[in-house]
Design a protein around this motif. Sequence first.
Motif, PDB file in Angstrom:
ATOM      1  N   LYS A 229       0.820  -1.197   0.000  1.00  0.00           N
ATOM      2  CA  LYS A 229       0.000   0.000   0.000  1.00  0.00           C
ATOM      3  C   LYS A 229       0.863   1.261   0.000  1.00  0.00           C
ATOM      4  O   LYS A 229       2.016   1.229   0.430  1.00  0.00           O
ATOM      5  CB  LYS A 229      -0.925   0.023   1.222  1.00  0.00           C
ATOM      6  CG  LYS A 229      -2.097  -0.945   1.140  1.00  0.00           C
ATOM      7  CD  LYS A 229      -3.089  -0.677   2.266  1.00  0.00           C
ATOM      8  CE  LYS A 229      -4.329  -1.538   2.115  1.00  0.00           C
ATOM      9  NZ  LYS A 229      -5.345  -1.233   3.163  1.00  0.00           N
ATOM     10  N   ASN A 230       0.268   2.352  -0.459  1.00  0.00           N
ATOM     11  CA  ASN A 230       0.895   3.661  -0.328  1.00  0.00           C
ATOM     12  C   ASN A 230       0.448   4.247   1.003  1.00  0.00           C
ATOM     13  O   ASN A 230      -0.753   4.437   1.233  1.00  0.00           O
ATOM     14  CB  ASN A 230       0.490   4.585  -1.480  1.00  0.00           C
ATOM     15  CG  ASN A 230       1.134   4.184  -2.790  1.00  0.00           C
ATOM     16  OD1 ASN A 230       2.214   3.593  -2.803  1.00  0.00           O
ATOM     17  ND2 ASN A 230       0.492   4.485  -3.894  1.00  0.00           N
ATOM     18  N   VAL A 231       1.393   4.513   1.879  1.00  0.00           N
ATOM     19  CA  VAL A 231       1.088   4.951   3.240  1.00  0.00           C
ATOM     20  C   VAL A 231       1.612   6.371   3.462  1.00  0.00           C
ATOM     21  O   VAL A 231       2.743   6.689   3.084  1.00  0.00           O
ATOM     22  CB  VAL A 231       1.727   4.001   4.277  1.00  0.00           C
ATOM     23  CG1 VAL A 231       1.416   4.461   5.685  1.00  0.00           C
ATOM     24  CG2 VAL A 231       1.232   2.579   4.057  1.00  0.00           C
ATOM     25  N   LYS A 232       0.785   7.228   4.062  1.00  0.00           N
ATOM     26  CA  LYS A 232       1.207   8.574   4.413  1.00  0.00           C
ATOM     27  C   LYS A 232       1.687   8.588   5.861  1.00  0.00           C
ATOM     28  O   LYS A 232       0.998   8.091   6.749  1.00  0.00           O
ATOM     29  CB  LYS A 232       0.062   9.565   4.226  1.00  0.00           C
ATOM     30  CG  LYS A 232      -0.315   9.778   2.765  1.00  0.00           C
ATOM     31  CD  LYS A 232      -1.425  10.818   2.619  1.00  0.00           C
ATOM     32  CE  LYS A 232      -1.758  11.057   1.143  1.00  0.00           C
ATOM     33  NZ  LYS A 232      -2.849  12.054   0.975  1.00  0.00           N
ATOM     34  N   ILE A 233       2.878   9.147   6.069  1.00  0.00           N
ATOM     35  CA  ILE A 233       3.493   9.149   7.396  1.00  0.00           C
ATOM     36  C   ILE A 233       3.955  10.568   7.724  1.00  0.00           C
ATOM     37  O   ILE A 233       4.609  11.226   6.906  1.00  0.00           O
ATOM     38  CB  ILE A 233       4.692   8.188   7.454  1.00  0.00           C
ATOM     39  CG1 ILE A 233       4.260   6.758   7.095  1.00  0.00           C
ATOM     40  CG2 ILE A 233       5.337   8.210   8.836  1.00  0.00           C
ATOM     41  CD1 ILE A 233       5.420   5.802   6.937  1.00  0.00           C
ATOM     42  N   LYS A 234       3.624  11.042   8.904  1.00  0.00           N
ATOM     43  CA  LYS A 234       4.092  12.354   9.359  1.00  0.00           C
ATOM     44  C   LYS A 234       5.431  12.174  10.057  1.00  0.00           C
ATOM     45  O   LYS A 234       5.571  11.331  10.952  1.00  0.00           O
ATOM     46  CB  LYS A 234       3.085  12.990  10.315  1.00  0.00           C
ATOM     47  CG  LYS A 234       3.504  14.370  10.804  1.00  0.00           C
ATOM     48  CD  LYS A 234       2.507  14.939  11.798  1.00  0.00           C
ATOM     49  CE  LYS A 234       2.981  16.293  12.338  1.00  0.00           C
ATOM     50  NZ  LYS A 234       2.058  16.840  13.357  1.00  0.00           N
ATOM     51  N   ILE A 235       6.411  12.951   9.650  1.00  0.00           N
ATOM     52  CA  ILE A 235       7.742  12.859  10.259  1.00  0.00           C
ATOM     53  C   ILE A 235       8.133  14.220  10.834  1.00  0.00           C
ATOM     54  O   ILE A 235       7.788  15.257  10.281  1.00  0.00           O
ATOM     55  CB  ILE A 235       8.804  12.387   9.244  1.00  0.00           C
ATOM     56  CG1 ILE A 235       8.855  13.336   8.039  1.00  0.00           C
ATOM     57  CG2 ILE A 235       8.548  10.965   8.800  1.00  0.00           C
ATOM     58  CD1 ILE A 235      10.006  13.064   7.097  1.00  0.00           C
ATOM     59  N   ASP A 236       8.825  14.192  11.946  1.00  0.00           N
ATOM     60  CA  ASP A 236       9.333  15.404  12.580  1.00  0.00           C
ATOM     61  C   ASP A 236      10.836  15.491  12.346  1.00  0.00           C
ATOM     62  O   ASP A 236      11.591  14.610  12.770  1.00  0.00           O
ATOM     63  CB  ASP A 236       9.039  15.392  14.084  1.00  0.00           C
ATOM     64  CG  ASP A 236       7.546  15.481  14.374  1.00  0.00           C
ATOM     65  OD1 ASP A 236       6.853  16.239  13.668  1.00  0.00           O
ATOM     66  OD2 ASP A 236       7.071  14.782  15.287  1.00  0.00           O
TER      67      ASP A 236
END
Length: 385
Positions: A229-236
């Motif tokens: 799957k294409n997954v959206k991830i928030k990174i800091d």
Amino acid sequence: MADKRDYYEVLGVDKSASASDIKKAYHKLAMKYHPDRNPGDKAAEEKFKEANEAYEILSDPDKKDKYDRFGFAGVDPNFGAGQGGFGGFGGFGNFGGGMGGMGGMGFEDIFDMFGGMAGGRRRSKGGPQKGRDLQKTVTIDFTDALFGCSKQIEISKDVKCKTCGGSGSKPGTSKKTCDQCGGSGQVSQVSNTPFGRFQNITTCPKCGGTGQIIETPCTDCGGTGVKRKNVKIKIDIPAGVDTDSIVTVRGQGEPGRNGGPDGDLYIVVNVRPHSTYKRRGNDLYLDLPITFDQAALGAKVQVPGFGETYSYTITPGTQTGSSFRLKGKGVPDVRTGRKGDLYVKVVVEVPTKLGRKEKKAIEDMANALGSDAYPKKTKFDKLKF
């Protein structure tokens, strides 16, 4: 094992290399061969994987020590050396040319032979395994690197199948114990060799070392337990990062197997250059243009910063190329938060658009000053070559 390259050779460092040197060598290779930069290039993909494997071992002090002592056998979970099992053999350093007398047996065959003699068992591949680590390059602005930022990325990866929860079995059904290995994930085979009768323990071919068989596969994932799957991830991204910095996002790699932890996601940072400021480590560098009269007479100037402006007094007679430092006005260290310095180089700008009136004013000034106002030029003019 014979087709593997030495991990030090892969990274291009020697055994005495420091942890920092190993990390730098890995970063250089990772950037060069990253799939995002070499789409469709299988050779680059293999080199990228090879570099990752080498860094995984050499960056871990315990694994590095075992590799230095036992070679590949010391870090392969299928070998006893990884458990300290070769300690009494000194890393097989004395086998040397005697290998030819063993009928072309490889290192793994030798281990299996000794394992069988001792009645030991190889480690099952059905045990918990960490998921595959992933890597993604993210490009950010110069200002974002100074202050830190949050970014949302999208990455294609395997995720646990929601239908079966990662088990691979159709909901309402369960796995059964493998009837070939009895659930151990291993099978034994007796071989007759010139040295006698030995037991060879290998991974069970029927269950692949898991010890279990899926009778009714999940219809959603086909029994694999994962889906792409294409997954959206928030990174800091912390303040102070620079190009080639790596930000680790734990647990955002691919799913672990047999109860093992998920892999990690490594964000390789690329920072866009700034049009005016330059950076070296945690220090910033700036060329500040000033006018002739400011340089000659001295003046209070404004130095533009990021989010603030700094005042500085130029002393009379300041020459072009001279510099001054604003302490603590640089980039924060990504680990300690301590800021570097800002170095400002003064560049005296000579006017180019002059009318008759301006030219006359400059001529009058030159006549009034005389040659004594320029001692360095006067001394230079007297030189004879």
